[in-house]
Motif scaffolding. Structure first.
Motif, PDB file in Angstrom:
ATOM      1  N   ALA B 181      22.760  63.009  67.107  1.00  0.00           N
ATOM      2  CA  ALA B 181      22.256  61.925  66.256  1.00  0.00           C
ATOM      3  C   ALA B 181      21.259  61.057  67.014  1.00  0.00           C
ATOM      4  O   ALA B 181      20.215  60.667  66.480  1.00  0.00           O
ATOM      5  N   ALA B 182      21.593  60.760  68.264  1.00  0.00           N
ATOM      6  CA  ALA B 182      20.722  59.879  69.043  1.00  0.00           C
ATOM      7  C   ALA B 182      19.363  60.535  69.288  1.00  0.00           C
ATOM      8  O   ALA B 182      18.313  59.886  69.228  1.00  0.00           O
ATOM      9  N   ARG B 183      19.392  61.830  69.570  1.00  0.00           N
ATOM     10  CA  ARG B 183      18.104  62.512  69.752  1.00  0.00           C
ATOM     11  C   ARG B 183      17.310  62.544  68.448  1.00  0.00           C
ATOM     12  O   ARG B 183      16.075  62.436  68.458  1.00  0.00           O
ATOM     13  N   ALA B 184      18.000  62.668  67.345  1.00  0.00           N
ATOM     14  CA  ALA B 184      17.288  62.654  66.057  1.00  0.00           C
ATOM     15  C   ALA B 184      16.680  61.278  65.788  1.00  0.00           C
ATOM     16  O   ALA B 184      15.584  61.172  65.221  1.00  0.00           O
ATOM     17  N   VAL B 185      17.373  60.233  66.189  1.00  0.00           N
ATOM     18  CA  VAL B 185      16.804  58.890  66.048  1.00  0.00           C
ATOM     19  C   VAL B 185      15.547  58.766  66.897  1.00  0.00           C
ATOM     20  O   VAL B 185      14.511  58.260  66.445  1.00  0.00           O
ATOM     21  N   GLU B 186      15.626  59.273  68.130  1.00  0.00           N
ATOM     22  CA  GLU B 186      14.474  59.192  69.028  1.00  0.00           C
ATOM     23  C   GLU B 186      13.275  59.933  68.433  1.00  0.00           C
ATOM     24  O   GLU B 186      12.143  59.428  68.446  1.00  0.00           O
ATOM     25  N   THR B 187      13.532  61.105  67.900  1.00  0.00           N
ATOM     26  CA  THR B 187      12.449  61.878  67.280  1.00  0.00           C
ATOM     27  C   THR B 187      11.835  61.116  66.104  1.00  0.00           C
ATOM     28  O   THR B 187      10.610  61.008  65.983  1.00  0.00           O
ATOM     29  N   ASN B 190       9.664  58.232  67.203  1.00  0.00           N
ATOM     30  CA  ASN B 190       8.444  58.565  67.935  1.00  0.00           C
ATOM     31  C   ASN B 190       7.428  59.337  67.106  1.00  0.00           C
ATOM     32  O   ASN B 190       6.280  59.513  67.537  1.00  0.00           O
ATOM     33  N   THR B 191       7.834  59.772  65.935  1.00  0.00           N
ATOM     34  CA  THR B 191       6.933  60.560  65.105  1.00  0.00           C
ATOM     35  C   THR B 191       5.790  59.683  64.602  1.00  0.00           C
ATOM     36  O   THR B 191       6.022  58.644  63.972  1.00  0.00           O
ATOM     37  N   GLY B 192       4.594  60.090  64.955  1.00  0.00           N
ATOM     38  CA  GLY B 192       3.421  59.374  64.463  1.00  0.00           C
ATOM     39  C   GLY B 192       3.143  58.045  65.134  1.00  0.00           C
ATOM     40  O   GLY B 192       2.428  57.211  64.590  1.00  0.00           O
ATOM     41  N   ARG B 193       3.752  57.827  66.310  1.00  0.00           N
ATOM     42  CA  ARG B 193       3.491  56.561  67.018  1.00  0.00           C
ATOM     43  C   ARG B 193       2.706  56.818  68.284  1.00  0.00           C
ATOM     44  O   ARG B 193       2.959  57.794  68.994  1.00  0.00           O
TER      45      ARG B 193
END
Lengths: 263, 263, 263, 263
Positions: B181-187, B190-193
């Motif tokens: 879950a935490a890695r999915a939050v990170e992704t 960060n998408t499009g930033r």
């Protein structure tokens, strides 16, 4: 205003850690080299002493830290943390107020006992007899720190801690002089007394801290780290029990009124 | 006054320890059975959770506790402890004031991140897609707790902690759902930033606390135990440097006067 | 390092006071012009609000501050300070731990009550009926802050405080809207109830703070100043009684053991 | 368990207040008789001393309390409170940590100065010359508490406070012996020195506390009440400025790394 930014940087100079973007070094060791390989107690040693300990030193320190984690809600520090957490503040605030009570009387006996043991060991090194050194040093105290307990006739933590020190001395990890001094204090205090004054947890852990070379004030600091574990556990338990604004006694018991003490 | 002494005893009832003269039991285990055989981190687990952990659980918890011990004197908690100790109080008082600052903003991100990860994992268990759960949950936050750092572009503690969680998941010690879950939050963050918002130390330790089943408030409690180590080390260093009444900046720098803000 | 010394000075910018060698100005007034001519309560107002109050405003504030100074050792804040001072720390540390407990539940009702009264007054200003505003606002609360007391059937401090507010409203010192709102809340809470839920000290002082225009968080701040008086008096009394390491209950009473709560 | 409920009630016995349902008496006076007629400073006196003061005594005390409310964000207590309030805790927690720093070095000079003045006055009463008493007493101190300032060449609060004491002595409100002793200390310290060591705020307020008969530890207690006003004002100002996790220096300034101090 003659100060420079360097003066400001120097105002906060430290050897404990080096911080730069992407870098956290603790006493010269990158934190990522500690994570997963170095224990918490060895890290305590690293940060307070400046280098990592021998694993057998860390093990002896760990035993002392485990021994003192809790002594129940009759201890002011524990009761304070439990009451505080019912007042609508965070667990950190409750722990803070518990730790704040670990002063000279509640949490300082270990520090004072390390000083006392250091003095006896130093006097011996200077040529005084152990018996003589003990008599002179304890003669200065009304309460000899680290000895006697108003609750336990024998503190169950004393013997296992001393056994570990003895083993460490036999293994050459520590010198054993402070343990010997502490036992001599205990003998002197108990000679000719009806009610014994045995070494207590502050005394037994002070032996360990002193043998391991911690300066006296760090004995209190280490006790704070240890007792914080119990303070957290009690504050957490209390927070799950749902009381609000918990006072020291049930509301149905009213404190005695002393009248006008200046009358 | 209708209360009895039993009511008073019950007012302070606890399951953390049992105290009688000569007896100290922690969660049902005589303290003497812990000394020398059980580590400090396992004892933290025992007192807060009620039973001893699996050694691999204790090892994972220990890594998280080691990772967060210090982040330098720019952190308010550390600076406060250093200043306090120069004011003529004990190390315990200096540590208390440092810990007191570990509130919702300074020490609470771990707690909030455990809540956030728990909610995502629960939504997944209830059938929502991970991507959908993450999007909805992070949408509630202005600052997503556990992610982003104003100092480190990449926090050096993130990767080693996540590697240990992954290993524990591979070994069946933890389920690995909170790490995922935490890695999915990170992704998602960060998408499009242009500027990344990577998982920080609060996030990486929250993954561990959540995987190990600690309730969210204990995430803050555990952080307090960990950071207390650094607070102690800094307060001790400061006390050996001899400053008295240390302010936040050198005396030669005068704070800017803002004029009458009501004018 | 791109920061300048000006950045450092700005980091600590303040409008509360201007300090230069030989100069201490509080909100633009040289401190020597306050000493001997301005009261402590007016100085509290000056520092928190930015200018000196009308003497009748200061008198109303002073009454509220006097009213809340003490509520006995059953209050956690008082008990904590008394216990702390027996542990070998200074009076300042004992007061600190007492104040630390004045959180959302123990010291925060005044702040919450100011918010509640402000909302009712605002709704009235926006055209809602007082009865309707009260019903909607109190419906959001399980415990309506500032009303009800588990100890006093009628709080002896309520009537004299409200009488002073009424007089101030009659004199045009305050508008009287918050007092009216608070009485309407009381009426609504007591309608159709066997056991009344009267306005308590937090409610009565909140009326005053709100009438005088203090932002809600300052209601807690003012309560801290007020209760610090009682905390000091109790800590001082305790320190003269000679106990060491005072726990919450006499040593002869052992806390009940709850068994293993996880079992 | 041989304790009775009376033992429990006695454990919390107090003469500061009497609490019963519907009753709050402070030192024997119903609280409702104080509200609106008695000032906050007279109430401080009542609670700490046991009876109400003469109004001229209260006025002198009030001047001392007003004088010390604030000394800017360079004082550790103020800076600590400002930093703490940015960390996500309540104003009460921020005030607590500020107050916690008012220890022997930061807030204790007043207490130590009262002791010093009391000793000089007692020696005079015992027949020693004032000059002789002063020389012997100040000879014991490396830093004479209450004298000298690293910031102000002349403290602007000194003269107005001493003028008020002189007036009170002329009016027979106080005896004036401690003021005379303090001036003799100042003369002795400045004789033959290039850089003067003038009486500071701690010295000037200590003169007042000592003249009014407050025991030395209460000098620190009174300073805590006074400085809490400034601590509150600064914490409140900081909380309105919106910083989160405010450290002691701007993030762009990195603390100097000292290298391995054990190397």
């Amino acid at each position: 205003m003659n100060a420079t930014v360097s003066d400001v940087a120097d105002w906060w100079a430290t050897g404990v850690c080096r911080m730069e973007p992407g870098v956290v070094e603790l006493r010269g060791i990158p934190v990522q080299d500690l994570i997963g390989s170095t224990g918490l107690v060895a890290t305590v040693w690293l940060l307070t002493r400046g280098a990592l300990p021998d694993p057998r030193e860390a093990a002896l320190l760990e035993a002392a830290l485990v021994a003192a984690v809790d002594h129940g809600p009759q201890a002011p520090s524990i009761a304070i943390a439990r009451m505080t957490v019912t007042c609508g503040v965070g667990l950190n605030n409750a722990i803070a107020s518990g730790v704040n009570a670990l002063g000279d009387v509640h949490g300082g006996a270990g520090e004072q006992c390390v000083e006392l043991l250091n003095e006896i060991v130093q006097r011996e090194a200077d040529g005084q007899s152990l018996t003589g050194a003990v008599a002179e040093v304890i003669g200065k105290h009304r309460y000899v720190p680290g000895f006697g307990h108003r609750f336990h006739p024998v503190d169950p933590r004393r013997d296992p801690l001393l056994a570990l020190v003895d083993q460490a001395a036999a293994d050459g990890v520590v010198a054993g002089r402070h343990a010997r001094a502490a036992r001599a204090v205990e003998t002197a205090l108990n000679t000719g007394r009806a009610k014994p004054v045995p070494m207590n947890i502050d005394g037994a852990t002070a032996v360990i801290y002193a043998e391991l070379g911690f300066p006296p004030p760090l004995a209190r600091g280490l006790f704070v780290l240890s007792r914080s574990v119990g303070i957290l556990a009690h504050a957490w338990e209390e927070s799950t029990q749902g009381r609000r604004n918990k006072g020291p006694i049930p509301p149905a018991v009213l404190p005695t009124y002393l009248g006008d003490p200046t009358g």
